[in-house]
Design an enzyme around this catalytic site. Structure first.
Site, PDB file in Angstrom:
ATOM      1  N   GLU A 170      -1.664 -47.499 114.266  1.00 16.42           N
ATOM      2  CA  GLU A 170      -0.703 -48.161 115.450  1.00 16.42           C
ATOM      3  C   GLU A 170      -1.332 -47.783 117.030  1.00 16.42           C
ATOM      4  O   GLU A 170      -0.369 -47.373 117.762  1.00 16.42           O
ATOM      5  CB  GLU A 170       0.652 -47.963 115.389  1.00 16.42           C
ATOM      6  N   ASN A 216      -4.691 -48.467 110.563  1.00 18.19           N
ATOM      7  CA  ASN A 216      -3.721 -49.140 109.968  1.00 18.19           C
ATOM      8  C   ASN A 216      -2.548 -49.678 111.043  1.00 18.19           C
ATOM      9  O   ASN A 216      -2.373 -48.994 112.019  1.00 18.19           O
ATOM     10  CB  ASN A 216      -2.844 -48.167 109.315  1.00 18.19           C
ATOM     11  N   HIS A 258       5.134 -55.371 107.957  1.00 15.02           N
ATOM     12  CA  HIS A 258       6.666 -55.281 108.109  1.00 15.02           C
ATOM     13  C   HIS A 258       7.110 -56.543 108.755  1.00 15.02           C
ATOM     14  O   HIS A 258       6.763 -56.987 109.562  1.00 15.02           O
ATOM     15  CB  HIS A 258       6.927 -54.508 108.922  1.00 15.02           C
ATOM     16  N   GLU A 289       2.283 -51.350 104.065  1.00 14.18           N
ATOM     17  CA  GLU A 289       3.795 -50.966 104.261  1.00 14.18           C
ATOM     18  C   GLU A 289       4.639 -51.993 104.053  1.00 14.18           C
ATOM     19  O   GLU A 289       5.574 -52.454 105.005  1.00 14.18           O
ATOM     20  CB  GLU A 289       3.888 -50.515 105.717  1.00 14.18           C
ATOM     21  N   ASP A 291       7.404 -54.760 103.725  1.00 15.61           N
ATOM     22  CA  ASP A 291       9.010 -55.000 103.461  1.00 15.61           C
ATOM     23  C   ASP A 291       9.178 -56.196 104.496  1.00 15.61           C
ATOM     24  O   ASP A 291       8.506 -56.581 105.127  1.00 15.61           O
ATOM     25  CB  ASP A 291       9.835 -53.596 103.879  1.00 15.61           C
TER      26      ASP A 291
END
Ligand code: G3I
Length: 397
Positions: A170, A216, A258, A289, A291
């Site tokens: 990030e 990432n 996400h 990751e 979701d």
């Protein structure tokens, strides 16, 4: 060779071919792909289906189902928190490896690969580090050396045990940040300048020649305008291209995934195109990751199925879009969900105004949701010519 020997060979060969062509079956129960785990079905394509692991949940003797599913349903694990700097080195100079070691051991026992998360991030840094920089007792020069030492120490400890490392996480701003023109953001860029990114990959490579080294980030599932001033995916693409051109040992780009059902989101072909474009730089890709959260309206919270069902449906569709895109691109090595049960998701803790939740593939009682079934059917239905085995790059020196 005599005729009888040939006959024997032929019989064995025919039997072997028959065994390969026949799906494994017992006398009473035929092979049923829907009874396989996501992990087992992923391996048919060389794809690892993984999960982030919450160590408190894993160690909760009162919740054996968490451990059972974490070990049986996935072929890769990521530490949700315990490999972060604040957990590993809460006091300067004293590393606490217990929880991270435990996860690595768990993975080994269950023949799972480990995604190491995370070496360099602006969040969850130890207080001694951020306070020391803020009060000037840690100089910029010393900070760079502290970072080098941290990366070296952690990568060294798990050398040979980590499949993919999230080296830098990030680093790029979002359009809602100030200034809105995309830029390198956060503690590390502010204190060391963007050169810390290349340095970090080089230090990680020096400590482990075999791990795949990843950048990432979130909100990079698809390209937008193509202008790096406002298109984060383009910014990360340009950054990766630049790093590769400089010979920096970056092996992969992780797209966190996400998503939220209240947003526009993407279709499979858009996401596939983005993964393909990154692959064109010679790097691996992964969803790291995944979701898909939803707003928890009063109706959702009181169990109104007219409000819950469309959310579950939209969530399943989003999980599936990322899975299908991943399957379609041979560089996409893994698909990791950020927790597998709503019982432990980070989402309700972070999004409380308005409240959000329902973000994972199992509900709070470990009942698989539509999203789980959809991922499973994607993995079952996939195959040649569109879905082919994965291609893993050789770690860059
Ligand atoms: O360490 C304390 C613990 O001592 C205390 O008992 C507990 C009480 O709530 O809080 C603990 O810290 C929390 C930590 O998770 C461990 O549970 C923090 O308050 C909480 O902020 C932290 O949240 C994590 C978050 O990263 C921090 O930024 C989430 O669990 C974790 O899922 C989330 O993961 C990030 C990825 O690393 C990077 N990408 C985004 C993703 C979601 O934010």
């Amino acid at each position: 060779m005599k005729l009888r020997q040939w006959t024997t060979v032929a019989v064995v060969a025919v039997a072997t071919v028959a065994a390969l062509n026949t799906v494994p079956a017992t006398a009473s129960r035929p092979y049923d792909p829907t009874a396989q785990s996501l992990g087992a079905l992923g391996l048919r394509h060389g794809l690892h289906v993984g999960t982030a692991v919450n160590m408190d949940a894993l160690n909760d003797a009162g919740d054996p189902q968490y451990r059972a599913l974490a070990s049986s349903e996935f072929t890769s694990v990521t530490a949700e928190n315990v490999m972060k700097w604040e957990v590993l080195e809460p006091t300067r100079g004293t590393y606490n490896w217990a929880a991270a070691d435990q996860l690595v051991e768990f993975a080994k026992r269950n023949r799972q690969s480990v995604r190491g998360h995370v070496l360099v991030w602006h969040n969850q840094l130890p207080a001694w580090l951020t306070a020391g920089v803020a009060d000037g007792s840690i100089s910029k020069q010393e900070l760079r050396e502290i970072l080098r030492k941290h990366i070296t120490t952690v990568v060294n400890r798990y050398k040979g045990k980590i499949w993919q490392w999230d080296v830098v996480n990030e680093a790029v701003s979002d359009p809602w940040d100030t200034p809105s023109t995309l830029h390198y953001k956060g503690f590390w860029a502010q204190n060391l300048g963007p050169g810390y990114i290349a340095d970090s990959f080089r230090w990680a490579r020096a400590a482990d020649p075999k791990a795949l080294l990843f950048y990432n980030d979130y909100n990079i599932e698809a390209f937008g305008s193509g202008n790096p001033a406002d298109d984060k995916t383009q910014f990360v693409y340009d950054m990766t291209k630049g790093l590769r051109a400089q010979g920096v040992p970056i092996d992969g780009v992780g797209s966190q995934g996400h998503l939220g059902t209240q947003y526009g989101n993407f279709d499979t072909l858009q996401v596939t195109a983005a993964l393909k474009k990154f692959s064109g730089l010679g790097v691996a890709t992964a969803f790291t990751e995944v979701d898909v959260r939803s707003q928890m309206t009063a109706g959702v919270q009181t169990g109104n199925s007219e409000e819950i069902n469309p959310r579950l449906q939209a969530s399943a569709a989003n999980f599936s879009v990322l899975m299908k895109a991943c399957l379609a691109v041979r560089s996409c090595l893994s698909y990791t969900v950020w927790g597998f049960s709503d019982r432990y998701s980070w989402v309700p803790d972070w999004f409380d105004d308005p409240p959000e939740g329902l973000a994972t593939i199992y509900d709070e009682n470990y009942q698989p949701k539509r999203a789980y079934q959809e991922l499973k059917s994607d993995l079952i239905i996939a195959g040649p010519p569109y879905v082919l085995p994965r291609i893993t790059p050789r770690p860059r020196r």
